[in-house]
Write an enzyme that holds these catalytic residues in place. Structure first.
Site, PDB file in Angstrom:
ATOM      1  N   HIS A  21      45.671  58.633  33.955  1.00  0.00           N
ATOM      2  CA  HIS A  21      45.261  57.732  32.730  1.00  0.00           C
ATOM      3  C   HIS A  21      43.977  57.611  32.413  1.00  0.00           C
ATOM      4  O   HIS A  21      42.927  58.253  33.278  1.00  0.00           O
ATOM      5  CB  HIS A  21      45.917  56.311  32.830  1.00  0.00           C
ATOM      6  CG  HIS A  21      45.379  55.523  34.113  1.00  0.00           C
ATOM      7  ND1 HIS A  21      44.238  55.090  34.340  1.00  0.00           N
ATOM      8  CD2 HIS A  21      46.169  55.127  35.227  1.00  0.00           C
ATOM      9  CE1 HIS A  21      44.281  54.432  35.467  1.00  0.00           C
ATOM     10  NE2 HIS A  21      45.183  54.447  36.083  1.00  0.00           N
ATOM     11  N   HIS A  24      41.313  56.894  35.248  1.00  0.00           N
ATOM     12  CA  HIS A  24      41.033  57.695  36.282  1.00  0.00           C
ATOM     13  C   HIS A  24      40.056  58.792  35.582  1.00  0.00           C
ATOM     14  O   HIS A  24      38.938  59.210  36.178  1.00  0.00           O
ATOM     15  CB  HIS A  24      41.950  58.928  36.648  1.00  0.00           C
ATOM     16  CG  HIS A  24      43.380  58.105  37.302  1.00  0.00           C
ATOM     17  ND1 HIS A  24      44.568  58.264  36.767  1.00  0.00           N
ATOM     18  CD2 HIS A  24      43.148  57.387  38.401  1.00  0.00           C
ATOM     19  CE1 HIS A  24      45.509  57.308  37.586  1.00  0.00           C
ATOM     20  NE2 HIS A  24      44.710  56.952  38.591  1.00  0.00           N
ATOM     21  N   CYS A 131      51.132  47.737  52.525  1.00  0.00           N
ATOM     22  CA  CYS A 131      51.597  47.999  50.988  1.00  0.00           C
ATOM     23  C   CYS A 131      51.566  49.391  50.880  1.00  0.00           C
ATOM     24  O   CYS A 131      50.307  50.304  50.620  1.00  0.00           O
ATOM     25  CB  CYS A 131      50.677  47.345  50.033  1.00  0.00           C
ATOM     26  SG  CYS A 131      51.225  47.711  48.311  1.00  0.00           S
ATOM     27  N   CYS A 134      49.325  50.512  47.608  1.00  0.00           N
ATOM     28  CA  CYS A 134      47.966  50.504  48.002  1.00  0.00           C
ATOM     29  C   CYS A 134      47.724  51.604  49.306  1.00  0.00           C
ATOM     30  O   CYS A 134      46.429  52.030  49.367  1.00  0.00           O
ATOM     31  CB  CYS A 134      47.416  49.251  48.492  1.00  0.00           C
ATOM     32  SG  CYS A 134      47.341  47.702  47.480  1.00  0.00           S
ATOM     33  N   CYS A 148      51.138  41.517  48.426  1.00  0.00           N
ATOM     34  CA  CYS A 148      49.988  41.896  47.962  1.00  0.00           C
ATOM     35  C   CYS A 148      49.317  41.644  47.001  1.00  0.00           C
ATOM     36  O   CYS A 148      49.471  41.486  46.176  1.00  0.00           O
ATOM     37  CB  CYS A 148      50.494  43.624  47.558  1.00  0.00           C
ATOM     38  SG  CYS A 148      49.214  44.681  46.922  1.00  0.00           S
ATOM     39  N   HIS A 151      48.936  44.455  44.173  1.00  0.00           N
ATOM     40  CA  HIS A 151      50.374  44.895  43.391  1.00  0.00           C
ATOM     41  C   HIS A 151      51.409  43.511  43.274  1.00  0.00           C
ATOM     42  O   HIS A 151      52.368  43.662  42.831  1.00  0.00           O
ATOM     43  CB  HIS A 151      51.083  46.051  44.215  1.00  0.00           C
ATOM     44  CG  HIS A 151      50.363  47.179  43.805  1.00  0.00           C
ATOM     45  ND1 HIS A 151      49.342  47.409  44.825  1.00  0.00           N
ATOM     46  CD2 HIS A 151      49.992  48.246  42.937  1.00  0.00           C
ATOM     47  CE1 HIS A 151      48.985  48.599  44.419  1.00  0.00           C
ATOM     48  NE2 HIS A 151      49.237  49.092  43.424  1.00  0.00           N
ATOM     49  N   LYS A 294      43.139  45.237  34.091  1.00  0.00           N
ATOM     50  CA  LYS A 294      43.083  46.441  34.624  1.00  0.00           C
ATOM     51  C   LYS A 294      44.241  47.374  34.275  1.00  0.00           C
ATOM     52  O   LYS A 294      45.238  46.951  34.348  1.00  0.00           O
ATOM     53  CB  LYS A 294      42.944  46.513  36.357  1.00  0.00           C
ATOM     54  CG  LYS A 294      42.685  47.668  36.855  1.00  0.00           C
ATOM     55  CD  LYS A 294      42.809  47.713  38.307  1.00  0.00           C
ATOM     56  CE  LYS A 294      42.398  49.436  38.775  1.00  0.00           C
ATOM     57  NZ  LYS A 294      42.984  49.626  40.148  1.00  0.00           N
ATOM     58  N   LYS A 297      49.287  52.086  36.506  1.00  0.00           N
ATOM     59  CA  LYS A 297      50.675  52.518  36.390  1.00  0.00           C
ATOM     60  C   LYS A 297      51.176  51.016  36.493  1.00  0.00           C
ATOM     61  O   LYS A 297      52.368  50.899  36.062  1.00  0.00           O
ATOM     62  CB  LYS A 297      50.832  53.399  37.244  1.00  0.00           C
ATOM     63  CG  LYS A 297      52.110  54.024  37.009  1.00  0.00           C
ATOM     64  CD  LYS A 297      52.869  54.608  38.163  1.00  0.00           C
ATOM     65  CE  LYS A 297      54.043  54.946  37.884  1.00  0.00           C
ATOM     66  NZ  LYS A 297      55.129  54.851  38.959  1.00  0.00           N
TER      67      LYS A 297
HETATM   68  N1  MSP Z   1      43.719  58.178  46.332  1.00  0.00           N
HETATM   69  C1  MSP Z   1      42.872  57.026  46.290  1.00  0.00           C
HETATM   70  C2  MSP Z   1      41.331  57.399  46.134  1.00  0.00           C
HETATM   71  C3  MSP Z   1      41.019  58.322  47.518  1.00  0.00           C
HETATM   72  S1  MSP Z   1      39.376  59.116  47.450  1.00  0.00           S
HETATM   73  C4  MSP Z   1      39.181  59.599  49.244  1.00  0.00           C
HETATM   74  C5  MSP Z   1      43.031  56.330  45.046  1.00  0.00           C
HETATM   75  N2  MSP Z   1      43.586  56.812  43.951  1.00  0.00           N
HETATM   76  S2  MSP Z   1      43.821  56.180  42.517  1.00  0.00           S
HETATM   77  O1  MSP Z   1      44.654  57.178  41.813  1.00  0.00           O
HETATM   78  O2  MSP Z   1      44.271  55.030  42.625  1.00  0.00           O
HETATM   79  O3  MSP Z   1      42.455  56.016  41.857  1.00  0.00           O
HETATM   80  C6  MSP Z   1      41.432  56.988  41.637  1.00  0.00           C
HETATM   81  C7  MSP Z   1      40.155  56.289  41.289  1.00  0.00           C
HETATM   82  O4  MSP Z   1      40.581  55.818  39.958  1.00  0.00           O
HETATM   83  C8  MSP Z   1      39.636  55.175  41.941  1.00  0.00           C
HETATM   84  O5  MSP Z   1      38.457  55.279  41.958  1.00  0.00           O
HETATM   85  C9  MSP Z   1      39.970  53.819  41.252  1.00  0.00           C
HETATM   86  O6  MSP Z   1      39.144  52.923  41.086  1.00  0.00           O
HETATM   87  C10 MSP Z   1      39.812  54.498  39.832  1.00  0.00           C
HETATM   88  N3  MSP Z   1      40.629  53.848  38.642  1.00  0.00           N
HETATM   89  C11 MSP Z   1      42.030  53.558  38.638  1.00  0.00           C
HETATM   90  N4  MSP Z   1      42.316  52.751  37.365  1.00  0.00           N
HETATM   91  C12 MSP Z   1      41.201  52.492  37.017  1.00  0.00           C
HETATM   92  C13 MSP Z   1      40.725  51.673  36.050  1.00  0.00           C
HETATM   93  N5  MSP Z   1      41.529  51.049  35.350  1.00  0.00           N
HETATM   94  N6  MSP Z   1      39.479  51.682  35.631  1.00  0.00           N
HETATM   95  C14 MSP Z   1      38.510  52.499  36.219  1.00  0.00           C
HETATM   96  N7  MSP Z   1      38.731  53.218  37.158  1.00  0.00           N
HETATM   97  C15 MSP Z   1      40.181  53.247  37.736  1.00  0.00           C
HETATM   98  O7  MSP Z   1      42.712  55.238  45.047  1.00  0.00           O
END
Ligand code: MSP
Length: 476
Positions: A21, A24, A131, A134, A148, A151, A294, A297
């Site tokens: 999304h 990311h 969790c 997480c 959590c 979540h 935020k 998903k």
């Molecule tokens: N897999 C772990 C990270 C492991 S790093 C060794 C993880 N994955 S995640 O898919 O949940 O998130 C990946 C990155 O995207 C994280 O840095 C997270 O903060 C960022 N984001 C997820 N949602 C976000 C927003 N809504 N806004 C900005 N960044 C976001 O955590």
């Protein structure tokens, strides 16, 4: 930058339980901007940019099961959605790492053997809360009601045998490194938060799980797999290897604020236990939100970056993400905001400037003009470089748009279309100045909007300038 020898930058690796999304994408775009900026300034061969996917653990196994597909197929297909989306956004990593890659599995196993040999692991029993969404262990203090905090789901009560890392002991070494500037956490508010966590004393963590099949087996205890966070963090070491070269330590780890603790406490503890250097800096960004919530998903408010790119183009999406929200803070995004910036700053601002000036120069000077090339090393460019290096991307773009506004104003105030008829020499001089400004604008825009920057450079540096195609066509 002090360390001018090389610039190794990484992003968080994304979980593949769902498709990418905009949240990311935000982090990947910012890292790509930094990588492109340093490539232009210290040399492409001195920059390494790593991103990828986090594929092991119960969360992913559950997602594959729900999908009714074999794990390997599910992982491959979802990981491909991430690399595809980054491709669409012109995000160009040197490596897209998957934690299921064979070299990563080998790196994780050998690193953990080293840590064990160094005496930082012990066997113990964990009894507490977990969790899966997480992939995090919680204590009673973090989650008094067993819910959590992220979540809002009921936490799982676990009682299992694990291998533990002596994080409590190792973490004593982290605080002085933060204080001395050897290990930098940006922004300062994040550094304060981490220091306060360290002051409270950090508990040892389990580095293995007995009942999770989808993971990397512990080499000395095949009944256990490596805890997915430990597996994931080590990607930065796997990805540092590049033929004969090893890029470690990272100059910058770019991560979201939800995972700062993992990167600023647990990761340094792992590295110290393995006898490796700490990264130079962890850069913590905020959340992209939708109506203040935020984007995630679990909330169900995600925007697919491919939809926006298909409609507005990669550069417009990159521009919105870097311009709309101050890096380090949370901020709202929406298609409405994207559309407003697209029509305003992009189409009517920059796009219009390029088409107006190239049209006038073609019509009145036969496309021939000696451009007033401005030295890129001038102080205003330096200011922009400093802003980028301080992660103030939105300020850097705002500054570039001050030049765009100045150039547009000059066209209007001098009424260039009339001046061309009344005083051709003055027109030629003014046009040359504007084209020179556009050349600088394009060069400074390169890390942010690579396609647009190239188009402008081609248009304004042509031997015979001709009316440029609209950079930002009208959206239906
Ligand atoms: N897999 C772990 C990270 C492991 S790093 C060794 C993880 N994955 S995640 O898919 O949940 O998130 C990946 C990155 O995207 C994280 O840095 C997270 O903060 C960022 N984001 C997820 N949602 C976000 C927003 N809504 N806004 C900005 N960044 C976001 O955590």
């Amino acid at each position: 930058m002090k360390n001018t020898d090389k610039f190794y930058i990484t992003t968080a690796i994304d979980y593949i339980n769902a498709k990418p999304h905009i949240g990311h994408a935000y982090e990947k775009v910012a890292s790509d901007v930094l990588a492109r900026h340093y490539a232009a300034n210290i040399g492409r061969d001195k920059v390494r940019f790593l991103t990828g996917t986090d594929e092991h653990g119960a969360k992913i196994a559950k997602a594959a099961e729900t999908d009714g597909r074999p794990l390997e197929d599910f992982a491959r297909e979802t990981a491909a959605k991430f690399s595809f989306a980054w491709d669409q956004l012109n995000i160009e990593p040197d490596r897209f790492i998957r934690t299921t890659d064979a070299d990563h599995i080998a790196t994780v196993q050998s690193l953990l053997v080293t840590i064990k040999e160094n005496g930082f692991l012990y066997e113990g029993e964990y009894e507490g809360l977990y969790c899966t969404a997480c992939e995090t262990f919680y204590t009673e203090t973090d989650a008094t009601d067993h819910i959590c905090p992220i979540h809002k789901t009921v936490l799982e009560l676990l009682k299992e045998k694990n291998w533990f890392l002596k994080v409590n002991e190792l973490s004593q070494q982290i605080k002085p490194k933060i204080a001395s500037g050897e290990f930098v956490i940006w922004p300062i508010s994040a550094a304060h938060e981490i220091t306060s966590w360290l002051n409270q004393g950090f508990k040892d963590i389990a580095i293995s799980r007995p009942n999770v099949k989808w993971g990397i087996p512990l080499p000395w205890d095949k009944d256990q797999t490596v805890y997915v966070w430990v597996d994931a963090l080590i990607n930065y070491i796997t990805g540092a290897k590049d033929g004969d070269k090893n890029w470690w330590p990272a100059n910058v780890h770019v991560v979201g604020k939800d995972i700062a603790k993992f990167h600023c406490i647990i990761w340094p503890a792992i590295l110290l236990a393995a006898g490796l250097e700490l990264p130079k800096q962890v850069v913590v960004h905020g959340y992209l939100t939708i109506g203040g919530q935020k984007m995630s998903k679990s909330v169900g408010n995600v925007i697919d970056p491919n939809d926006w790119v298909a409609k507005y183009g990669a550069d417009a999406v990159r521009y919105l993400l870097m311009r709309e929200v101050a890096f380090g803070q949370d901020g709202d995004v929406s298609e409405e905001k994207l559309r407003t910036r697209y029509t305003g700053e992009l189409a009517n601002g920059l796009g219009n400037l390029v088409s107006r000036i190239t049209t006038l120069v073609e019509n009145y000077l036969g496309g021939e003009v000696v451009v007033d090339t401005i030295d890129e090393q001038n102080s205003e460019s330096n200011e922009i470089h400093t802003l980028i290096q301080q992660f103030a991307f939105h300020d850097a773009l705002a500054k570039i748009w001050v030049w765009v506004a100045w150039a547009n104003k000059t066209v209007d105030e001098k009424k260039l279309w009339e001046l061309a008829k009344t005083d051709l020499e003055d027109f030629r001089k003014t046009a040359a100045g504007i084209l020179g400004a556009l050349e600088i604008i394009a060069k400074e825009l390169r890390p942010f909007m690579p396609e647009t920057a190239e188009k402008i450079l081609i248009a304004v540096t042509a031997k015979k300038i001709t009316k440029a195609e609209p950079l930002f066509p009208r959206i239906g």
